[in-house]
Motif scaffolding. Structure first.
Motif, PDB file in Angstrom:
ATOM      1  N   ALA A   1      12.908   0.950  -0.042  1.00  0.00           N
ATOM      2  CA  ALA A   1      13.936   1.782   0.572  1.00  0.00           C
ATOM      3  C   ALA A   1      13.338   3.108   1.048  1.00  0.00           C
ATOM      4  O   ALA A   1      13.955   3.822   1.817  1.00  0.00           O
ATOM      5  CB  ALA A   1      15.064   2.045  -0.424  1.00  0.00           C
ATOM      6  N   LYS A   2      12.136   3.438   0.567  1.00  0.00           N
ATOM      7  CA  LYS A   2      11.461   4.657   0.992  1.00  0.00           C
ATOM      8  C   LYS A   2      10.477   4.329   2.111  1.00  0.00           C
ATOM      9  O   LYS A   2      10.100   3.182   2.309  1.00  0.00           O
ATOM     10  CB  LYS A   2      10.720   5.275  -0.197  1.00  0.00           C
ATOM     11  N   GLN A   3      10.068   5.353   2.822  1.00  0.00           N
ATOM     12  CA  GLN A   3       9.128   5.146   3.916  1.00  0.00           C
ATOM     13  C   GLN A   3       7.709   5.028   3.367  1.00  0.00           C
ATOM     14  O   GLN A   3       7.313   5.788   2.484  1.00  0.00           O
ATOM     15  CB  GLN A   3       9.216   6.311   4.887  1.00  0.00           C
ATOM     16  N   PHE A   4       6.959   4.084   3.867  1.00  0.00           N
ATOM     17  CA  PHE A   4       5.575   3.919   3.428  1.00  0.00           C
ATOM     18  C   PHE A   4       4.738   3.365   4.566  1.00  0.00           C
ATOM     19  O   PHE A   4       5.260   2.967   5.596  1.00  0.00           O
ATOM     20  CB  PHE A   4       5.490   2.993   2.205  1.00  0.00           C
ATOM     21  N   VAL A   5       3.447   3.375   4.362  1.00  0.00           N
ATOM     22  CA  VAL A   5       2.510   2.987   5.415  1.00  0.00           C
ATOM     23  C   VAL A   5       1.734   1.744   5.016  1.00  0.00           C
ATOM     24  O   VAL A   5       1.348   1.590   3.872  1.00  0.00           O
ATOM     25  CB  VAL A   5       1.523   4.139   5.701  1.00  0.00           C
ATOM     26  N   LYS A   6       1.525   0.889   5.975  1.00  0.00           N
ATOM     27  CA  LYS A   6       0.713  -0.309   5.784  1.00  0.00           C
ATOM     28  C   LYS A   6      -0.532  -0.164   6.659  1.00  0.00           C
ATOM     29  O   LYS A   6      -0.415   0.100   7.845  1.00  0.00           O
ATOM     30  CB  LYS A   6       1.519  -1.544   6.183  1.00  0.00           C
ATOM     31  N   ALA A   7      -1.702  -0.297   6.077  1.00  0.00           N
ATOM     32  CA  ALA A   7      -2.953  -0.112   6.811  1.00  0.00           C
ATOM     33  C   ALA A   7      -3.870  -1.303   6.627  1.00  0.00           C
ATOM     34  O   ALA A   7      -3.713  -2.091   5.704  1.00  0.00           O
ATOM     35  CB  ALA A   7      -3.649   1.162   6.335  1.00  0.00           C
ATOM     36  N   ASP A   8      -4.837  -1.424   7.519  1.00  0.00           N
ATOM     37  CA  ASP A   8      -5.835  -2.488   7.404  1.00  0.00           C
ATOM     38  C   ASP A   8      -6.968  -1.974   6.526  1.00  0.00           C
ATOM     39  O   ASP A   8      -8.039  -1.616   7.005  1.00  0.00           O
ATOM     40  CB  ASP A   8      -6.352  -2.869   8.790  1.00  0.00           C
ATOM     41  N   ALA A   9      -6.688  -1.917   5.228  1.00  0.00           N
ATOM     42  CA  ALA A   9      -7.666  -1.342   4.296  1.00  0.00           C
ATOM     43  C   ALA A   9      -7.412  -1.853   2.889  1.00  0.00           C
ATOM     44  O   ALA A   9      -6.339  -2.368   2.575  1.00  0.00           O
ATOM     45  CB  ALA A   9      -7.569   0.184   4.322  1.00  0.00           C
ATOM     46  N   ALA A  10      -8.436  -1.706   2.059  1.00  0.00           N
ATOM     47  CA  ALA A  10      -8.294  -2.039   0.642  1.00  0.00           C
ATOM     48  C   ALA A  10      -7.561  -0.910  -0.075  1.00  0.00           C
ATOM     49  O   ALA A  10      -7.432   0.195   0.448  1.00  0.00           O
ATOM     50  CB  ALA A  10      -9.671  -2.245   0.015  1.00  0.00           C
ATOM     51  N   THR A  11      -7.070  -1.193  -1.262  1.00  0.00           N
ATOM     52  CA  THR A  11      -6.402  -0.179  -2.072  1.00  0.00           C
ATOM     53  C   THR A  11      -7.054  -0.134  -3.455  1.00  0.00           C
ATOM     54  O   THR A  11      -7.567  -1.140  -3.940  1.00  0.00           O
ATOM     55  CB  THR A  11      -4.902  -0.483  -2.220  1.00  0.00           C
ATOM     56  N   TYR A  12      -6.978   1.037  -4.081  1.00  0.00           N
ATOM     57  CA  TYR A  12      -7.605   1.257  -5.380  1.00  0.00           C
ATOM     58  C   TYR A  12      -6.539   1.683  -6.374  1.00  0.00           C
ATOM     59  O   TYR A  12      -5.729   2.571  -6.097  1.00  0.00           O
ATOM     60  CB  TYR A  12      -8.705   2.314  -5.254  1.00  0.00           C
ATOM     61  N   TRP A  13      -6.552   1.059  -7.557  1.00  0.00           N
ATOM     62  CA  TRP A  13      -5.439   1.190  -8.485  1.00  0.00           C
ATOM     63  C   TRP A  13      -5.892   1.723  -9.834  1.00  0.00           C
ATOM     64  O   TRP A  13      -6.980   1.396 -10.303  1.00  0.00           O
ATOM     65  CB  TRP A  13      -4.765  -0.182  -8.661  1.00  0.00           C
ATOM     66  N   PRO A  14      -5.041   2.513 -10.476  1.00  0.00           N
ATOM     67  CA  PRO A  14      -5.393   3.110 -11.762  1.00  0.00           C
ATOM     68  C   PRO A  14      -5.163   2.157 -12.930  1.00  0.00           C
ATOM     69  O   PRO A  14      -4.667   1.035 -12.763  1.00  0.00           O
ATOM     70  CB  PRO A  14      -4.445   4.320 -11.849  1.00  0.00           C
ATOM     71  N   LEU A  15      -5.483   2.620 -14.117  1.00  0.00           N
ATOM     72  CA  LEU A  15      -5.267   1.846 -15.336  1.00  0.00           C
ATOM     73  C   LEU A  15      -3.776   1.581 -15.528  1.00  0.00           C
ATOM     74  O   LEU A  15      -2.944   2.447 -15.281  1.00  0.00           O
ATOM     75  CB  LEU A  15      -5.826   2.624 -16.529  1.00  0.00           C
ATOM     76  N   ASN A  16      -3.451   0.352 -15.946  1.00  0.00           N
ATOM     77  CA  ASN A  16      -2.068  -0.043 -16.294  1.00  0.00           C
ATOM     78  C   ASN A  16      -1.104  -0.041 -15.108  1.00  0.00           C
ATOM     79  O   ASN A  16       0.108  -0.005 -15.302  1.00  0.00           O
ATOM     80  CB  ASN A  16      -1.503   0.852 -17.405  1.00  0.00           C
ATOM     81  N   TRP A  17      -1.612  -0.077 -13.876  1.00  0.00           N
ATOM     82  CA  TRP A  17      -0.707  -0.106 -12.736  1.00  0.00           C
ATOM     83  C   TRP A  17       0.115  -1.388 -12.697  1.00  0.00           C
ATOM     84  O   TRP A  17       1.250  -1.393 -12.194  1.00  0.00           O
ATOM     85  CB  TRP A  17      -1.494   0.035 -11.433  1.00  0.00           C
TER      86      TRP A  17
END
Length: 425
Positions: free
Chosen positions: A293-309
């Motif tokens: 429901a919020k605005q967000f962006v989609k890109a042609d890229a990898a993503t990096y995630w923190p502990l316990n995500w």
């Protein structure tokens, strides 16, 4: 430190100096690394009887299944017992895999540990890693032709390994991330972009200190509004004017309390998603619907995630169904992570690790125990005093110095034993 003068008057070449502490620390680091990767796997029993093991150390045998043949993977125990002299590719760890050693993919080899295997393991998944090729560049590791120093990172979804420079988004410099999802997997599991806006270590936003999404040279942008009550994957796209006709217009993200980062080099191929809040979504209890429901962006890229995500992923009925359809149900399992596997290996290794001195003492009688302890204390004291001389003088301990110490120690011990007098009552 200056080099020593050679007899000819020239300066002798300096040899690299490594302290005993350095050696011990490096040895401990290597042991901990091996313990983390291998500790959760059995080194003596083939894992085939366990079925599809949740996570285990795996290898591919280039000798038995070279490129051009069907890919196959073998467990840790089989790599030792059945393929000890073969050329192996270390695959680190992979999930839900059953050992192939000796099945129909191995034409001239029978497993020594568990020969009664099915012809194939239909649930196993394979990729180019099983032939020693990695990343989108399909190159070996280490690559003798690659002169660019670059670490490789494993995608938590497809479990392939990627060069940091081939992920579309440079890994955070701090290295403060626990898992990575590659470009291809982010495209296939597009629902993750809604989470990335809130959870990813380096979040991608439509606006960053005035940076416009539609900058010169960037292709068309699309504003997408998913259907009410539906997930992002069912989104309908609205046509927008071409970039050339959109000059001067800005695509902005809603302000929120969490900072986010982006760069002009990463803005290519970005898509901004916008979805209106509805009572149906708010009442559904679906965390993903709330984020979409919020605005967000989609890109042609990898993503990096923190502990316990992973614990923040929605587990409502609709989301669980989506995970199953995308074959990523493992993302909801905290014990699927490599970190959980490594911690398990370290814990088991610590439990199994025994002190050889204590084992020896336990096998002796009381008199022998006292004698051994005395000998050990003598050795410890004399070695400490001997090495202290080198430390005080600032000189390097060489192999011959250690050999000389033990020769002198043994000589002193013989003199003590020879000088003893025995009395009979």
């Amino acid at each position: 430190m200056a080099g020593a003068e050679s007899p000819a008057g020239g300066q002798a070449e300096l040899e690299p100096v490594v302290s005993l502490v350095d050696v011990l620390e490096e040895d401990e680091e290597l042991e901990n690394e091996a313990c983390a990767v291998l500790g959760g796997s059995d080194s003596e029993k083939c894992s085939y009887s366990q079925g599809s093991v949740k996570r285990q150390a795996l290898y591919a045998c280039s000798t038995c299944t070279p490129e051009g043949e069907e890919p196959a993977g073998i467990c840790l125990a089989c790599s030792y017992e059945c393929h000890g002299s073969h050329k192996l590719f270390e695959l680190y760890t992979k999930r839900n895999f059953r050992c192939d050693c000796g099945n129909s993919k191995f034409k001239n080899l029978e497993c020594k540990l568990f020969p009664d295997k099915s012809k194939v393991n239909s649930c196993n998944k394979y990729n180019d890693n099983f032939f020693g090729l990695y990343c989108i560049c399909k190159r070996p590791y280490p690559d003798p032709e690659d002169e660019v120093p670059d670490e490789m990172i494993q995608c938590v979804v497809c479990e392939d390994w990627f060069h940091g420079r081939h992920l579309g988004a440079i890994p955070p410099e701090s290295g403060d991330f626990q898992e990575m999802v590659c470009q291809a997997c982010m495209k296939r599991c597009s629902f993750l972009w809604a989470y990335a806006a809130q959870l990813a270590v380096t979040r991608v936003c439509a606006e960053d200190d005035g940076l416009l999404l539609n900058v010169d040279g960037v292709g068309d942008q699309e504003v997408i509004k998913p259907e009410n009550g539906g997930h992002q994957d069912n989104a309908q796209k609205e046509d927008v004017p071409e970039h050339g006709k959109n000059a001067g217009k800005e695509v902005k993200a809603e302000q929120n309390n969490e900072p986010c980062t982006s760069s002009s080099s990463e803005s290519v191929g970005q898509i901004v998603f916008k979805k209106e809040n509805t009572k149906t979504e708010a009442q559904s209890g679906c965390r993903l619907a709330e984020l979409q429901a919020k605005q967000f962006v989609k890109a042609d890229a990898a993503t990096y995630w923190p502990l316990n995500w992973r614990s923040r992923l929605c587990t409502c009925q609709d989301c669980m169904k989506m995970y199953r359809e995308l074959d990523v149900l493992f993302l909801t399992d905290e014990y699927d992570t490599v970190l959980a596997y490594e911690n398990k290996g370290k814990s088991e290794q610590a439990t199994d690790r025994r002190d050889p001195l204590m084992d020896t003492l336990n096998s002796m009688n009381r008199v022998q125990q006292v004698e051994l302890i005395c000998e050990y204390n003598d050795l410890k004291t004399e070695l400490k005093d001997y090495l202290k001389r080198f430390a005080d003088e600032g000189t390097v301990v060489k192999r011959e110095d250690i050999q000389q110490f033990f020769e002198e120690f043994q000589s002193k011990k013989r003199r003590r034993v020879d000088g003893l007098q025995y009395y009979c009552s």
